[in-house]
Design an enzyme around this catalytic site. Structure first.
Site, PDB file in Angstrom:
ATOM      1  N   TRP A 248      36.375  37.532 -59.264  1.00 49.41           N
ATOM      2  CA  TRP A 248      35.122  38.496 -58.649  1.00 49.41           C
ATOM      3  C   TRP A 248      35.555  39.976 -58.404  1.00 49.41           C
ATOM      4  CZ3 TRP A 248      30.879  36.919 -60.397  1.00 49.41           C
ATOM      5  CH2 TRP A 248      30.756  35.801 -60.621  1.00 49.41           C
TER       6      TRP A 248
ATOM      7  N   ASP B 263      33.140  41.997 -50.220  1.00 52.77           N
ATOM      8  CA  ASP B 263      32.234  41.012 -50.762  1.00 52.77           C
ATOM      9  C   ASP B 263      32.694  39.565 -49.872  1.00 52.77           C
ATOM     10  OD1 ASP B 263      31.271  38.780 -52.108  1.00 52.77           O
ATOM     11  OD2 ASP B 263      31.931  39.224 -53.891  1.00 52.77           O
TER      12      ASP B 263
ATOM     13  N   LYS C 240      25.990  30.381 -51.514  1.00 49.20           N
ATOM     14  CA  LYS C 240      27.181  29.699 -51.012  1.00 49.20           C
ATOM     15  C   LYS C 240      27.054  29.183 -49.492  1.00 49.20           C
ATOM     16  CE  LYS C 240      29.668  32.440 -54.573  1.00 49.20           C
ATOM     17  NZ  LYS C 240      29.647  31.409 -55.520  1.00 49.20           N
TER      18      LYS C 240
END
Length: 365
Positions: free
Chosen positions: A106, A174, A198
């Site tokens: 990511w 993030d 999540k």
């Protein structure tokens, strides 16, 4: 029968939250309508939205000089919005400098997207060891527009054990897979962002927490929907926000508060993670490939000790299949790394972790 869902996202939601949402599906707050049917500007929806933001500010200790935005597009859109708003130049491709730390798939995506709008420098990377550790974070350059990290790496299961000090350069992160899993000092960051699916709620909404002095820096050519000032000035309602997902976040936040807040949930998360890592340390068949200092509390990849690649693949495939049959679902590792992975977000009860360990012991024989 309700299964134990170890999915990395969209992930399990707390059962009390789902039950409350179900009870309010056709009549929320005595309005005679579902939240999905409410106008986002109505008197019925306004208190839902305001309560969600207020709870998030309370639980995360968000300072008053930060805006909370509820946006769409996932964390992946933030890979572009951050450089567009903080580092883009007068024309595309002529951006300011920005530093990134590469700690996984990511973060690599964020780097590639950031490079379209900023002059990106990768200060450090853990790719040399398959992202199984967090590298030392070099100091930013004095003229950096921002410094980007991925606080918890969902796919490879690593976590920053300390927040780097970037001085006057805004730190951006993030935090999709670790938000509200343990205390976080928001004041150390210029921007944090998180896809909800999540640890916060259902897919469809992204939370962006941004220091006010970083708003309004996007060049004129930036599309209006990709400007932080567009959403900050309109209270996240420039257009229709993901109303139902925001409502669900509010229910999750209420659940966390009722459990005792972030400190209480962090204690439970540490207990779950310790239990599972301790089992992996004692197992003769399974182990964690991640260096101990940097192991995630939320996402725990594990592999078998089988050396023969064909046998290893067959064994791990059989494990995932038999686990699912036993009510332990979504344990396959990411398609790019293989193996297995247990995502044990806030909503995963400790009984789920214990059930997984019991199954693994039996499988191991």
């Amino acid at each position: 029968m309700r299964v134990y869902n170890f999915s990395p996202g969209p992930s399990a939601l707390p059962l009390p939250v789902l039950e409350k949402a179900a009870s309010e599906m056709t009549n929320a707050n005595g309005t005679g309508q579902s939240v999905m049917e409410m106008s986002h500007r109505s008197k019925d929806y306004k208190p839902i939205f305001e309560k969600t933001e207020s709870l998030l500010r309370e639980l995360m200790g968000i300072p008053s000089n930060y805006k909370v935005l509820f946006l769409q597009g996932g964390a992946s859109l933030q890979f572009a919005m951050v450089p567009l708003n903080l580092a883009a130049g007068d024309m595309p491709g002529k951006g300011k400098k920005a530093s990134y730390i590469d700690t996984g798939i990511w973060s690599d995506k964020a780097i590639k997207e950031g490079a379209k709008y900023a002059s990106v420098e990768v200060k450090a990377s853990s790719k040399d060891k398959a992202y199984t550790y967090i590298p030392e974070a070099p100091a930013p350059s004095a003229d950096d527009a921002y410094y980007h990290i991925t606080l918890n790496n969902t796919i490879v299961g690593t976590r920053w054990d300390k927040i780097p000090d970037t001085g006057k350069v805004p730190l951006v992160s993030d935090i999709s897979s670790c938000i509200l899993s343990e205390p976080l000092d928001v004041s150390k960051f210029g921007i944090v962002y998180a896809g909800a699916q999540k640890n916060l709620g259902p897919a469809g909404v992204t939370v962006v927490i941004i220091r006010e002095d970083l708003i309004g820096k996007a060049p004129d050519w930036t599309p209006i929907m990709l400007r932080y000032d567009t959403h900050a000035s309109e209270g996240s309602m420039y257009n229709t926000p993901p109303c139902y997902s925001i409502y669900m976040i509010g229910l999750v936040l209420e659940w966390i508060k009722n459990l005792g807040g972030v400190n209480a949930i962090a204690k439970l998360n540490m207990e779950k993670a310790d239990l599972f890592y301790n089992y992996l340390e004692s197992s003769k068949m399974f182990y964690s490939p991640v260096e101990k200092q940097f192991r995630s509390l939320m996402n725990i990849p594990f592999v078998t000790t089988e050396k023969d690649e064909a046998k290893k693949t067959e064994l791990e495939s059989r494990f995932v299949k038999e686990a699912a049959a036993a009510g332990l679902i979504n344990l396959a590792g990411h398609r790019l790394v293989g193996g297995m992975r247990a995502s044990i977000y806030n909503a995963m009860p400790i009984d789920g972790v214990k059930a997984l360990i019991d199954f693994m012991k039996k499988f191991e024989g």
